[in-house]
Design a protein around this motif. Structure first.
Motif, mmCIF file in Angstrom:
data_model
loop_
_atom_site.group_PDB
_atom_site.id
_atom_site.type_symbol
_atom_site.label_atom_id
_atom_site.label_comp_id
_atom_site.label_asym_id
_atom_site.label_seq_id
_atom_site.Cartn_x
_atom_site.Cartn_y
_atom_site.Cartn_z
ATOM 1 N N ASP A 49 10.605 -87.331 -32.716
ATOM 2 C CA ASP A 49 10.329 -86.297 -31.724
ATOM 3 C C ASP A 49 10.629 -84.914 -32.301
ATOM 4 N N LYS A 50 9.951 -83.922 -31.783
ATOM 5 C CA LYS A 50 10.134 -82.561 -32.299
ATOM 6 C C LYS A 50 11.540 -82.019 -32.052
ATOM 7 N N SER A 51 12.266 -82.653 -31.131
ATOM 8 C CA SER A 51 13.636 -82.205 -30.856
ATOM 9 C C SER A 51 14.661 -82.841 -31.803
ATOM 10 N N HIS A 52 14.205 -83.771 -32.646
ATOM 11 C CA HIS A 52 15.100 -84.458 -33.582
ATOM 12 C C HIS A 52 15.705 -83.457 -34.561
ATOM 13 N N LYS A 53 16.987 -83.630 -34.849
ATOM 14 C CA LYS A 53 17.689 -82.686 -35.732
ATOM 15 C C LYS A 53 17.025 -82.583 -37.091
ATOM 16 N N TRP A 54 16.475 -83.702 -37.586
ATOM 17 C CA TRP A 54 15.919 -83.730 -38.926
ATOM 18 C C TRP A 54 14.405 -83.895 -38.914
ATOM 19 N N VAL A 55 13.775 -83.382 -37.899
ATOM 20 C CA VAL A 55 12.312 -83.409 -37.857
ATOM 21 C C VAL A 55 11.765 -82.615 -39.053
ATOM 22 N N THR A 56 10.732 -83.128 -39.674
ATOM 23 C CA THR A 56 10.148 -82.427 -40.826
ATOM 24 C C THR A 56 9.120 -81.407 -40.355
ATOM 25 N N PRO A 57 8.826 -80.401 -41.181
ATOM 26 C CA PRO A 57 7.771 -79.444 -40.818
ATOM 27 C C PRO A 57 6.437 -80.132 -40.557
ATOM 28 N N PHE A 58 6.147 -81.195 -41.271
ATOM 29 C CA PHE A 58 4.920 -81.976 -41.052
ATOM 30 C C PHE A 58 4.884 -82.512 -39.625
ATOM 31 N N GLU A 59 5.989 -83.075 -39.154
ATOM 32 C CA GLU A 59 6.023 -83.637 -37.797
ATOM 33 C C GLU A 59 5.983 -82.537 -36.745
ATOM 34 N N LEU A 60 6.632 -81.420 -37.027
ATOM 35 C CA LEU A 60 6.601 -80.294 -36.076
ATOM 36 C C LEU A 60 5.189 -79.767 -35.850
ATOM 37 N N SER A 61 4.330 -79.927 -36.859
ATOM 38 C CA SER A 61 2.964 -79.401 -36.764
ATOM 39 C C SER A 61 1.980 -80.433 -36.223
ATOM 40 N N ASP A 62 2.507 -81.529 -35.648
ATOM 41 C CA ASP A 62 1.652 -82.621 -35.170
ATOM 42 C C ASP A 62 0.838 -83.243 -36.302
ATOM 43 N N GLY A 63 1.425 -83.282 -37.498
ATOM 44 C CA GLY A 63 0.770 -83.925 -38.621
ATOM 45 C C GLY A 63 -0.392 -83.155 -39.189
ATOM 46 N N LEU A 64 -0.389 -81.836 -38.997
ATOM 47 C CA LEU A 64 -1.519 -81.022 -39.445
ATOM 48 C C LEU A 64 -1.174 -80.126 -40.631
ATOM 49 N N GLU A 65 0.123 -79.858 -40.857
ATOM 50 C CA GLU A 65 0.507 -78.896 -41.874
ATOM 51 C C GLU A 65 1.557 -79.475 -42.815
ATOM 52 N N SER A 66 1.637 -78.858 -43.991
ATOM 53 C CA SER A 66 2.641 -79.209 -44.978
ATOM 54 C C SER A 66 3.372 -77.935 -45.364
ATOM 55 N N PRO A 67 4.711 -77.978 -45.505
ATOM 56 C CA PRO A 67 5.474 -76.744 -45.713
ATOM 57 C C PRO A 67 5.259 -76.128 -47.098
ATOM 58 N N THR A 68 5.586 -74.859 -47.209
ATOM 59 C CA THR A 68 5.526 -74.145 -48.479
ATOM 60 C C THR A 68 6.603 -74.680 -49.422
ATOM 61 N N TYR A 69 6.557 -74.213 -50.647
ATOM 62 C CA TYR A 69 7.584 -74.603 -51.629
ATOM 63 C C TYR A 69 8.973 -74.229 -51.130
ATOM 64 N N SER A 70 9.154 -72.982 -50.717
ATOM 65 C CA SER A 70 10.488 -72.537 -50.302
ATOM 66 C C SER A 70 10.945 -73.277 -49.053
ATOM 67 N N GLU A 71 10.041 -73.523 -48.121
ATOM 68 C CA GLU A 71 10.395 -74.282 -46.914
ATOM 69 C C GLU A 71 10.770 -75.719 -47.258
ATOM 70 N N THR A 72 10.023 -76.308 -48.176
ATOM 71 C CA THR A 72 10.305 -77.684 -48.591
ATOM 72 C C THR A 72 11.673 -77.791 -49.241
ATOM 73 N N ILE A 73 11.935 -76.935 -50.218
ATOM 74 C CA ILE A 73 13.197 -77.012 -50.950
ATOM 75 C C ILE A 73 14.376 -76.695 -50.036
ATOM 76 N N ALA A 74 14.202 -75.744 -49.129
ATOM 77 C CA ALA A 74 15.284 -75.421 -48.189
ATOM 78 C C ALA A 74 15.598 -76.621 -47.300
ATOM 79 N N TRP A 75 14.562 -77.301 -46.820
ATOM 80 C CA TRP A 75 14.767 -78.476 -45.964
ATOM 81 C C TRP A 75 15.441 -79.590 -46.751
#
Length: 600
Positions: A43-69
């Motif tokens: 669920d989007k409220s999950h503490k460790w939800v990924t950016p991919f899941e937050l976007s409803d499976g439509l987006e992939s995070p940038t390099y900096s967003e990925t490494i930070a996560w």
């Protein structure tokens, strides 16, 4: 920072372009899908939800967003660690995540662990990024969810983004034939080099990093995750390995006996349709069959094969939705961990057998079989041909309807050129760049500390043709006639002796023998030997030739025979002079001699 005017104008042009959403809008129709693997999403409220899941499976995070996560995840788990493997051409760190329940994070600990070590990488072609998002979800569920038991079965190595610079050359226009994510990276790196053509020549920071992982950690399974180009079909997760026509037959047998059946079943159980690597024989559809190429070791999975590492190339289907592809990749990776652990003893035996091969000759070139190997049931998509109003040529239109076909399997595993394996190869010190590349491959060698005189066999170049344009930044040899000679040479300190009595003998031969399409010779690393640098003037040649003919009856006989057998010979004074020049001790004895010596 204030943006340059050119940047602002180009952005406006892109955003207002009538082509802004064309590719996604006019793709072939997609098949409806609602697989069980959707339950992997949190669920989007999950503490460790990924950016991919937050976007409803439509987006992939940038390099900096990925490494930070990832860094945040690692900081919150005692079972994870992140290390930097190297730096990209544009200065970005190439990161590796290590997962170990035993908290064994060093190279020595992991390479000697009783648990299998699984290495999977994403983003070698940075627009094909499914593995990154699947890996983030899997590491989250292992370290923060209910799948920690997977680390009872194996230790893990994960490169989230290999081609980090290509990843950041991202936009909505990265891959015209791929259904998501919304923004995609670029296929090649910042120097326009394709990392999945670099495994033998090791020119890129990315593949140098991979070689370092393979040599240092000695993984038991290597998985390279891609997304396809090409035709439409029902399969969403296709993958392959070197089944025939390779250098690790026992590993290939293990993959077909244990790995593939279990992974296929896991994917089917989760609502996916697994299939083999698919390449349409006619380049359009599969009516004429599917081609199984014998890739050379410049590619990831075939490089793994020649290094005797079980290696998998995943090619998710580009026309399937991004979410479906990512979830299928997750299922694949999870089952890979379970399968390798379950059949680890058999895998170890297969690897040991392949490493202990002592071949007397090695195949350096394969061709297609003269007849198809067999046929396969193919889960296809209906298509029709239409005639283009633009070009007047026919093209394929995919209709989005399921069909089943029986198509031939065309295999490229027929050996057409073998070479004898020498006792050792010698690389002179002046070719130090090649010596360093051999070291980077993990190849064992001895380095001379003083001069040494040796009688060695060398290959010589006759007629040859260069490529008409660069390939991967290098001018390759397109065709060549080769011969051999023996000579006594004195090698200097720093020269390398590379014995073929080692587990990587096959790789040594592939890199050293000029007949091999992935040899350093054919890649162009010895092109300088093709240049003639000393000549003889005609005012010297004329009296010298007269003297030679008067003093050497055998030479005169051979000259007359050459004139008789080749009517064109005497029509060119330059050809005649060249023929005589080669008979003199003044002629460059190193011209067109490939400087790799064979010790027989």
């Amino acid at each position: 920072m204030k943006k340059p005017l050119l940047y602002i104008l180009s952005t406006i042009l892109i955003l207002t372009s009538p082509f802004a959403s064309f590719a996604q809008d006019i793709m072939p129709p997609t098949l409806p899908w609602s697989g069980k693997s959707k339950e992997l999403l949190v669920d989007k409220s999950h503490k460790w939800v990924t950016p991919f899941e937050l976007s409803d499976g439509l987006e992939s995070p940038t390099y900096s967003e990925t490494i930070a996560w990832v860094e945040k995840l690692v900081a919150n788990s005692e079972y994870l660690r992140i290390v930097t493997l190297g730096t990209s051409e544009q200065g970005r760190p190439i990161e590796l995540v290590i997962a170990s329940k035993d908290r064994s994070f060093s190279e020595d600990e992991l390479s000697t662990s009783k648990k299998p070590l699984i290495f999977f990488q994403a983003g070698i072609h940075a627009g094909e990024i499914d593995g990154k998002d699947a890996g983030m979800m899997l590491l989250r569920d292992i370290s923060q969810g209910n799948k920690l038991a997977l680390l009872d079965d194996a230790n893990l190595l994960f490169i989230p983004i290999l081609n980090v610079d290509g990843h950041e050359r991202r936009s909505e226009y990265g891959r015209v034939n791929q259904r998501g994510p919304k923004e995609m990276g670029w296929r090649t790196n910042a120097q326009n080099l394709n990392l999945n053509r670099d495994y033998t020549k090791l020119e890129t920071a990315g593949i140098q990093a991979v070689a370092k992982v393979i040599n240092s950690f000695d993984p038991d399974l290597y998985v390279d995750i891609h997304v396809t180009d090409g035709a439409d079909y029902q399969y969403d997760i296709t993958y392959g390995y070197v089944a025939t026509g390779g250098y690790s037959p026992q590993i290939s047998n293990w993959l077909s006996t244990y790995f593939q059946p279990e992974v296929d079943q896991a994917l089917k159980d989760e609502g996916h349709i697994p299939g083999p690597l698919l390449f349409a024989a006619n380049g359009n559809d599969f009516t004429q069959g599917n081609v199984a190429f014998s890739f050379s070791p410049r590619f990831s999975h075939t490089y793994g094969d020649i290094k005797h590492i079980p290696s998998i190339l995943i090619e998710n289907h580009s026309l399937k939705p991004f979410e479906q592809r990512v979830l299928g990749t997750y299922v694949f990776l999870e089952q890979a961990i379970k399968t390798v652990s379950r059949h680890f003893s058999e895998l170890q035996a297969a690897v040991k057998s392949d490493k202990n091969q002592k071949p007397s000759e090695i195949t350096v070139k394969f061709a297609f079989r003269e007849t198809p190997a067999d046929s396969m049931e193919f889960l296809g998509i209906a298509s029709r041909t239409e005639t283009s109003a633009i070009t007047g040529r026919d093209y394929v239109v995919w209709e989005g309807k399921k069909i089943t076909q029986i198509v031939p399997s065309i295999l490229m595993d027929r050996p057409v050129e073998n070479v004898q394996v020498p006792k050792a190869y010698w690389i002179p010190a002046e070719w130090g760049a090649v010596i360093q590349k051999m070291k980077a491959h993990g190849i064992e060698m001895e380095i001379l500390t003083q001069e040494k005189e040796l009688n060695l066999e060398f290959s010589t170049v006759g007629e040859y043709k260069m490529s008409s344009q660069p390939y991967e930044g290098l001018l390759r040899i397109q065709s060549v006639e080769l011969d051999k000679l023996k000579r006594t040479v004195t090698l200097q300190p720093g020269s390398a002796r590379i014995s073929t009595d080692q587990s990587l003998a096959e790789l040594v031969v592939i890199l050293m023998e000029p007949e091999s399409i992935d040899s350093f010779f054919q890649w162009g690393y010895f092109n300088s030997i093709l240049a003639q640098t000393e000549y003889m003037e005609t005012y010297i040649m004329e009296p010298l030739i007269a003297k030679m003919l008067s003093e050497d009856a055998d030479l005169k006989k051979r000259f007359e025979e050459e004139k008789a057998s080749n009517p064109e010979f005497t029509k060119s004074p330059r050809t005649v002079y060249s023929w005589f020049y080669k008979q003199t001790p003044y002629f460059d004895q190193n011209w067109k001699v490939i400087p790799i010596g064979r010790e027989r």
